[in-house]
Scaffold this active site. Structure first.
Site, PDB file in Angstrom:
ATOM      1  N   ALA A 134       0.862  -1.188   0.000  1.00  0.00           N
ATOM      2  CA  ALA A 134       0.000   0.000   0.000  1.00  0.00           C
ATOM      3  C   ALA A 134       0.891   1.228   0.000  1.00  0.00           C
ATOM      4  O   ALA A 134       1.957   1.233   0.610  1.00  0.00           O
ATOM      5  CB  ALA A 134      -0.916   0.003   1.225  1.00  0.00           C
ATOM      6  N   ALA A 136       0.688   5.737  -0.061  1.00  0.00           N
ATOM      7  CA  ALA A 136      -0.095   6.966   0.025  1.00  0.00           C
ATOM      8  C   ALA A 136       0.847   8.150  -0.128  1.00  0.00           C
ATOM      9  O   ALA A 136       2.047   7.985  -0.360  1.00  0.00           O
ATOM     10  CB  ALA A 136      -0.848   7.020   1.352  1.00  0.00           C
ATOM     11  N   SER A 137       0.308   9.353   0.023  1.00  0.00           N
ATOM     12  CA  SER A 137       1.099  10.541  -0.261  1.00  0.00           C
ATOM     13  C   SER A 137       2.189  10.769   0.782  1.00  0.00           C
ATOM     14  O   SER A 137       3.221  11.368   0.474  1.00  0.00           O
ATOM     15  CB  SER A 137       0.188  11.771  -0.334  1.00  0.00           C
ATOM     16  OG  SER A 137      -0.564  11.910   0.853  1.00  0.00           O
ATOM     17  N   GLN A 140       4.431   4.630   2.757  1.00  0.00           N
ATOM     18  CA  GLN A 140       3.966   3.362   2.216  1.00  0.00           C
ATOM     19  C   GLN A 140       4.184   2.263   3.245  1.00  0.00           C
ATOM     20  O   GLN A 140       4.928   2.425   4.207  1.00  0.00           O
ATOM     21  CB  GLN A 140       4.667   3.029   0.899  1.00  0.00           C
ATOM     22  CG  GLN A 140       6.163   2.880   0.977  1.00  0.00           C
ATOM     23  CD  GLN A 140       6.805   2.822  -0.400  1.00  0.00           C
ATOM     24  OE1 GLN A 140       6.337   3.423  -1.364  1.00  0.00           O
ATOM     25  NE2 GLN A 140       7.913   2.084  -0.514  1.00  0.00           N
ATOM     26  N   VAL A 141       3.520   1.125   3.010  1.00  0.00           N
ATOM     27  CA  VAL A 141       3.484   0.062   4.007  1.00  0.00           C
ATOM     28  C   VAL A 141       4.096  -1.206   3.427  1.00  0.00           C
ATOM     29  O   VAL A 141       3.743  -1.635   2.325  1.00  0.00           O
ATOM     30  CB  VAL A 141       2.028  -0.203   4.460  1.00  0.00           C
ATOM     31  CG1 VAL A 141       2.006  -1.283   5.542  1.00  0.00           C
ATOM     32  CG2 VAL A 141       1.395   1.082   4.986  1.00  0.00           C
ATOM     33  N   LYS A 155       5.357   0.885   8.362  1.00  0.00           N
ATOM     34  CA  LYS A 155       4.967   2.089   7.638  1.00  0.00           C
ATOM     35  C   LYS A 155       6.180   3.011   7.564  1.00  0.00           C
ATOM     36  O   LYS A 155       6.720   3.414   8.603  1.00  0.00           O
ATOM     37  CB  LYS A 155       3.805   2.764   8.367  1.00  0.00           C
ATOM     38  CG  LYS A 155       3.172   3.935   7.646  1.00  0.00           C
ATOM     39  CD  LYS A 155       1.955   4.406   8.448  1.00  0.00           C
ATOM     40  CE  LYS A 155       1.264   5.576   7.789  1.00  0.00           C
ATOM     41  NZ  LYS A 155       0.103   6.031   8.601  1.00  0.00           N
ATOM     42  N   ASP A 290     -10.866   9.203  10.791  1.00  0.00           N
ATOM     43  CA  ASP A 290     -10.704   8.842   9.376  1.00  0.00           C
ATOM     44  C   ASP A 290     -11.322   7.467   9.128  1.00  0.00           C
ATOM     45  O   ASP A 290     -10.633   6.523   8.725  1.00  0.00           O
ATOM     46  CB  ASP A 290      -9.222   8.844   9.006  1.00  0.00           C
ATOM     47  CG  ASP A 290      -9.006   8.727   7.490  1.00  0.00           C
ATOM     48  OD1 ASP A 290      -9.931   9.059   6.742  1.00  0.00           O
ATOM     49  OD2 ASP A 290      -7.915   8.290   7.085  1.00  0.00           O
TER      50      ASP A 290
END
Length: 557
Positions: A134, A136-137, A140-141, A155, A290
């Site tokens: 995964a 994201a901005s 990442q994971v 992460k 979230d």
């Protein structure tokens, strides 16, 4: 005055932002902010900018934010939850912004981990998957395995993303100041405060140690709840830019087909999700802000696993109390109560409600008359309220906006599982419990003592302030302007404060008396008609006085 002349190191980024805005058809905004002269963008460049593509302004705004990078994408996502600020078409477009970008090379993640923990990756993890699952901005994971065989997720923050975001946040803060100085609408909505709250949120999200602490706090909050599972944090493998947590594997909450195939009771799962959110809000005042499907998994058949605690919300006592009274006013169709609750929440400045606003609130509340709770939607309610507030150019404070967004998102998530789910009906017992806690003798006594302490501090300050005023008067430096209306307001406020103080002292005396009586009854085995009568009268005095004090505090100007 242009606020960043002294910060020449940002000039290139300013020019880039201005050029992107011009390219997407927002040259008029660049011109209004006065960026053209300072960024070597002559007015003719703006006026001759290429015509924007055949898209609406909302769609062009979304594309401009994407081109400007992670900070502006995050800003767009934050604004997409603020219908009190933006019209529906802009909200709809900004809601399409996705926090997904291509991953950065796994070797860079390995290099950061090795530099942070001063050891080769093979000594830190038995296995480390270099290809992230995964991205994201912000980071990442990666999947990994600890030396003891525990499967974890790591992460890792993007290289240099913190510096880029800090630069963009500095620019946003100064652009907000410039807009507030030059554009009346920006001043009306106090965009500086909005940008400040966004900056605080994003900076907190960059700190993975803070996210780990949030996860630990949630884990403690729900340690006795078998319906929810929070992954464990491995602190020895965690740093400000690296977060290592237990890996949980399950079915995503929005995979209805997969959940049905696994035999999951969807209505029960939907209610469990909603109950967890309501407990976070009304029992703990600390909630996951979230709640999108990617952060929730169903594990072991019926347990909800929750991840990603970078965005959380907190509620202080005053906000909680205002929220309770707001929901109570809606259910009881009390427009005046709703007005007082919104004043208490800081949405409406005290004593500034216009007749037009009062009429709109009455019409809004009338929409709840003769409607059972099962037919009232949280999204419909909050959308109607925010539309009303936007019409009167009133802004919801950031913490309250975060809370309303969370409730609406959780309702939407739950209704994907159970279309019959209703937030108001589910929230009733939590609201009732919270209200009981607000008016119990202990809470009322604490409020009375706090109020007495504040008034005591004020009493100590008055002689000093009076002495200073007399000195200024003696020196001929004191100017007095009096108005009969203002004097009446001051006198009324002083009388009200004195009455509340006297009532608080009476309630405190009742509480002390009841406590002393209970101690005497237990210590000396003193039972009979007289002590029980005194105890009954004392408790009655505490409850009656507490209710009167609460009503007096709610009505205070």
């Amino acid at each position: 005055m242009w606020p960043l002349v002294r910060q020449a190191r940002y000039l290139g980024r300013y020019r880039e932002i201005a050029q992107v805005l011009v390219h997407h058809g927002f040259g008029y905004l660049v011109d209004q902010l006065g960026l053209s002269a300072l960024l070597s963008l002559p007015r003719r460049v703006i006026l001759r900018a290429p015509a924007p593509r055949p898209l609406g302004s909302a769609a062009r705004l979304r594309e401009a934010l994407i081109e400007l990078g992670p900070t502006f994408v995050k800003l767009g996502q934050a604004l997409s939850t603020r219908p009190d600020l933006l019209p529906t078409d802009v909200i709809s477009e900004l809601s399409k912004l996705q926090d997904t970008v291509p991953p950065f090379p796994g070797e860079q993640a390995v290099a950061l981990i090795e530099a942070t923990f001063q050891a080769p990756i093979e000594q830190i993890f038995t296995h480390f998957e270099r290809q992230p699952f995964a991205a994201a901005s912000l980071g990442q994971v990666h999947a990994a395995v600890l030396p003891d065989g525990t499967q974890v997720v790591v992460k890792v923050q993007r290289p240099d993303i913190a510096n880029r975001i800090q630069t963009d946040l500095a620019i946003l803060a100064d652009l907000a100041a410039l807009a507030q100085e030059r554009l009346p609408l920006a001043a009306q909505y106090n965009v500086c405060e909005i940008v400040w709250e966004f900056s605080a949120m994003l900076r907190a999200e960059l700190d993975y140690v803070r996210e780990a602490r949030n996860a630990e706090r949630f884990r403690q909050m729900f340690c006795g709840n078998p319906n929810i599972y929070i992954p464990r944090v491995y602190w020895e493998y965690t740093d400000t830019r690296i977060l290592t947590t237990e890996r949980i594997v399950g079915i995503k909450l929005n995979d209805a087909a997969g959940l049905r195939a696994a035999g999951v009771d969807l209505p029960r799962l939907a209610r469990a999700c909603l109950d967890i959110t309501l407990e976070e809000i009304f029992a703990h005042g600390f909630f996951h802000s979230d709640p999108h499907p990617g952060n929730f998994f169903v594990i072991n058949g019926d347990v909800l696993g929750v991840v990603d605690f970078g965005q959380v919300g907190t509620l202080d006592h005053a906000t909680m109390q205002g929220l309770l009274w707001m929901m109570g006013a809606l259910v009881n169709h009390d427009s005046q109560g709703l007005l007082r609750a919104l004043e208490r929440l800081g949405v409406i400045p005290r004593r500034s409600a216009t007749m037009a606003l009062r009429r709109d609130l009455e019409r809004f509340v009338e929409g709840f008359v003769d409607r059972p709770l099962g037919l009232i939607s949280a999204r419909e309610t909050f959308d109607g309220l925010t539309t009303l507030l936007r019409r009167h150019r009133l802004v919801i404070p950031g913490p309250l906006a975060t809370l309303l967004k969370t409730i609406v998102m959780m309702e939407g998530l739950g209704m994907q599982l159970d279309p019959g789910l209703n937030v108001f009906a589910a929230a009733r017992p939590y609201i009732q419990r919270a209200l009981r806690e607000q008016i119990n003798p202990t809470a009322l006594g604490a409020q009375a003592l706090a109020g007495g302490r504040e008034l005591g501090e004020l009493a100590f300050e008055i002689p000093m302030q009076l002495s200073q005023s007399l000195q200024h008067l003696n020196d001929g430096e004191l100017r007095l302007q009096t108005r009969e209306l203002e004097l009446r307001r001051v006198a009324s406020a002083l009388i009200g404060a004195a009455n509340r103080l006297a009532l608080a002292l009476v309630v405190s005396a009742f509480i002390v008396g009841v406590a002393a009586l209970v101690i005497a009854m237990r210590a000396f085995n003193w039972y009979g008609l007289l002590p029980w009568t005194l105890l009954f009268v004392g408790v009655g005095g505490v409850v009656t006085g507490g209710i009167m004090l609460t009503l007096a505090l709610l009505r205070r100007e």
